[in-house]
Design an enzyme around this catalytic site. Structure first.
Site, PDB file in Angstrom:
ATOM      1  N   ALA B   7       0.785  -1.126  -0.040  1.00  0.00           N
ATOM      2  CA  ALA B   7       0.195   0.111  -0.021  1.00  0.00           C
ATOM      3  C   ALA B   7       0.884   1.344   0.061  1.00  0.00           C
ATOM      4  O   ALA B   7       1.869   1.388   0.551  1.00  0.00           O
ATOM      5  CB  ALA B   7      -0.862   0.170   1.177  1.00  0.00           C
ATOM      6  N   CYS B   8       0.423   2.327  -0.628  1.00  0.00           N
ATOM      7  CA  CYS B   8       0.900   3.502  -0.717  1.00  0.00           C
ATOM      8  C   CYS B   8      -0.047   4.542  -0.908  1.00  0.00           C
ATOM      9  O   CYS B   8      -1.255   4.559  -1.084  1.00  0.00           O
ATOM     10  CB  CYS B   8       2.326   3.699  -1.650  1.00  0.00           C
ATOM     11  N   GLY B   9       0.225   5.828  -1.007  1.00  0.00           N
ATOM     12  CA  GLY B   9      -0.591   7.019  -1.169  1.00  0.00           C
ATOM     13  C   GLY B   9      -1.519   6.640  -2.247  1.00  0.00           C
ATOM     14  O   GLY B   9      -2.729   7.000  -2.098  1.00  0.00           O
ATOM     15  N   LEU B  40      -3.503   3.461   0.703  1.00  0.00           N
ATOM     16  CA  LEU B  40      -3.575   3.186   2.019  1.00  0.00           C
ATOM     17  C   LEU B  40      -4.880   3.365   2.703  1.00  0.00           C
ATOM     18  O   LEU B  40      -5.286   2.703   3.377  1.00  0.00           O
ATOM     19  CB  LEU B  40      -2.436   4.494   2.803  1.00  0.00           C
TER      20      LEU B  40
END
Lengths: 449, 94
Positions: B7-9, B40
């Protein structure tokens, strides 16, 4: 010379899906990739572009008529559909001058580093599209390569300086030392947030605010879920357009599909550019070995902060509401509602998590996105058409919360495309004053010297 | 096959870097994995179907017992090997 131009024109005529693999392969080779790796990178970008193009067609044929019906029935004049930053990035990479812009931006970073005028090492080639698009748009309007490249260079200098100046926020608020965030989509908000935060701090009500919203994520969480957001917005537009229930549901699922599929297509661009960024990173780490630097990362690394998420979840529904009532707005917010956390991340760090200030500043930032987006959507639409994106027969425009919808990019674009003889010097003076203030008065990062 | 959620932005940029590099590393070690990337903000509704969560940035949400590894070192290159080993350890132990 003529034959070179003929080859050049051949690739431009063939369109981005052919031109992109060729250009990226060449860029890859210059960065020292093996030919097979470089070619696969190029082809991956070509595929990404084909995917985005497919989705844009799908989006405009489905949403276009619905939005038009909505405009006709309700009188809300939102005729510039927010197609998302990923689509805009695809258009940027498809520009005929993209290779020049990428090397210009990289060169600016290296020169500023050598001159010790920046501490941010930014070799994340992927994120260069935010700076490059301003050059692409200036070139498109003025037909002058020098102005286009100049605009991208000025964007780059401003971005690297702003990453330096905001690095203490990244270290103190987000707790990430040694890293700065040269991501325009997050930095740009500081152009508004720095002065506005100073102003709000003069008012005790704002400065001392302890306002919090408990469980925001629990109750507003669906605003952060692309799948559900797309469905809800699609259904809402369908109803406003006066569709029957079957059409309403079809539009809902179609728009949900768009929001889920766009990131999947966009990630192909990232994947294709990764070997090139890797090569640039290896090279630069060797070149600047032993020097203390901030590693420039994508702002994606900070948007998971709970204060950022809470602020974004409050701002997202307010953005939709604002789009309906803001005088002069034409942007219909859609795909980029997903990246509102990027637009508020640096604001949250600046106010040290003061939610009341975050909401006020966040809304002013949102208003600027809608206004600047409305003002520049006709140009963006013309560029999209010029790289072969079919926007259907509807009279819809395209827009986003990226490119020149962001205040930093908008100001640079305006300076370079509208009376550059006055605009550019004015911009340089203004920016020079900021530079003096942050480096000599506030002495940000003085310990790095 | 183990399933990893990265997960990232925005579920695009940094998560692609981390997912690709972890996958290459694990393939070298003959560990087959399935990688999924996400935003996220969508982690809480998805994470329970995975064996491991890797985030590129700060994340303080609930994972319902799913182990979390911070992927930032993969991006900066500082401490990248240790992070990869941590991922390998979690996957081979469980």
């Amino acid at each position: 010379m003529n034959s070179v131009m003929n080859v050049f024109n051949f690739f431009i005529d063939a369109g981005p899906t052919v031109m992109l693999p060729v250009i990226i392969t060449i860029i890859g080779l210059i960065f020292g990739l093996k030919i097979t790796r470089a070619f696969k990178s190029g082809l991956t970008l070509g595929i990404g572009f084909a995917g985005i193009k497919l989705l844009l067609d799908f989006m405009t044929t489905n949403v276009g008529p619905a939005a038009k019906a909505m405009v006709d029935r309700t009188g809300v004049k939102l005729d510039a559909l927010d197609v998302g930053w990923g689509s805009i990035a695809a258009v940027t990479w498809a520009s005929p001058i993209i290779a020049i812009l990428i090397f210009a931006i990289l060169l600016v970073n290296i020169i500023l580093l050598i001159l010790k005028k920046t501490h941010t090492l930014d070799v994340d080639i992927w994120n260069y599209h935010h700076m490059a698009i301003v050059g692409v748009m200036v070139y498109f309007v003025t037909k002058n390569v020098f102005l286009g490249v100049g605009a991208a260079i000025v964007m780059a200098i401003i971005t690297f300086k702003m990453s330096d100046w905001s690095q203490p926020l990244v270290e103190k608020f987000f707790g990430i030392p040694g890293v700065s965030l040269p991501t325009v989509s997050a930095l740009s908000s500081l152009v508004i947030a720095w002065p506005l935060n100073w102003l709000l701090d003069r008012i005790p009500l704002f400065r001392k605010s302890k306002f919090t919203i408990k469980d925001a994520q629990k109750y507003l969480g669906f605003f952060g879920d692309s799948m559900i957001m797309g469905l809800v917005i699609g259904i809402a537009i369908g109803f406003l357009a006066g569709y029957d229930i079957k059409q309403v549901l079809q539009l809902g699922v179609s728009m949900s599909a768009v929001l889920v599929l766009i990131p999947k297509m966009t990630s192909l661009f990232m994947e294709g550019l990764m070997p090139i960024s890797d090569a640039a990173q290896t090279w630069s780490q060797k070149k600047f070995k032993g020097r203390k630097l901030f590693i420039g990362l994508d702002a994606a690394v900070v948007v998971g902060n709970p204060d950022v998420i809470t602020t974004a979840l409050i701002i997202i529904p307010l953005t939709i509401a604002m789009a309906l009532v803001l005088p002069g707005n034409r942007v219909l917010p859609f795909a980029d509602l997903a990246v509102v956390p990027f637009r508020v991340a640096m604001v949250v760090a600046l106010t040290n998590g003061n939610l009341l200030k975050n909401i006020v500043i966040g809304l002013v930032v949102t208003a600027s996105l809608l206004w600047c987006g409305s003002a520049t959507s006709p140009i963006l639409t013309a560029i999209a058409k010029s790289v072969g994106i079919n926007l259907g027969t509807s009279s819809m425009l395209v827009s986003s919360f990226a490119a020149t919808s962001m205040i930093q990019s908008y100001l640079v674009f305006l300076a370079f495309s509208y009376k550059p003889l006055i605009g550019v010097p004015l911009l340089i003076i203004l920016f020079g004053l900021c530079w003096y203030f942050f480096d000599n008065v506030k002495k940000v990062n003085a310990e790095m010297e | 096959m183990k399933r990893i959620l990265v997960a990232c932005g925005n579920g695009i940029a940094t998560s692609t870097v981390v997912a690709t590099k972890i996958k290459e590393y694990l393939n070298e070690k003959n560990v087959q994995v399935e990688m999924t990337q996400t935003k996220l903000m969508e982690v809480p509704s998805k994470v329970q179907d995975y064996d491991l969560l890797i985030t590129t940035g700060q994340f303080e949400g609930q994972t319902g017992g799913v182990p979390v590894v911070k992927g930032m070192p993969i991006l900066t290159g500082i401490g990248a090997e240790e992070t990869k080993e941590e991922v390998l350890n979690i996957l081979t132990k469980a």
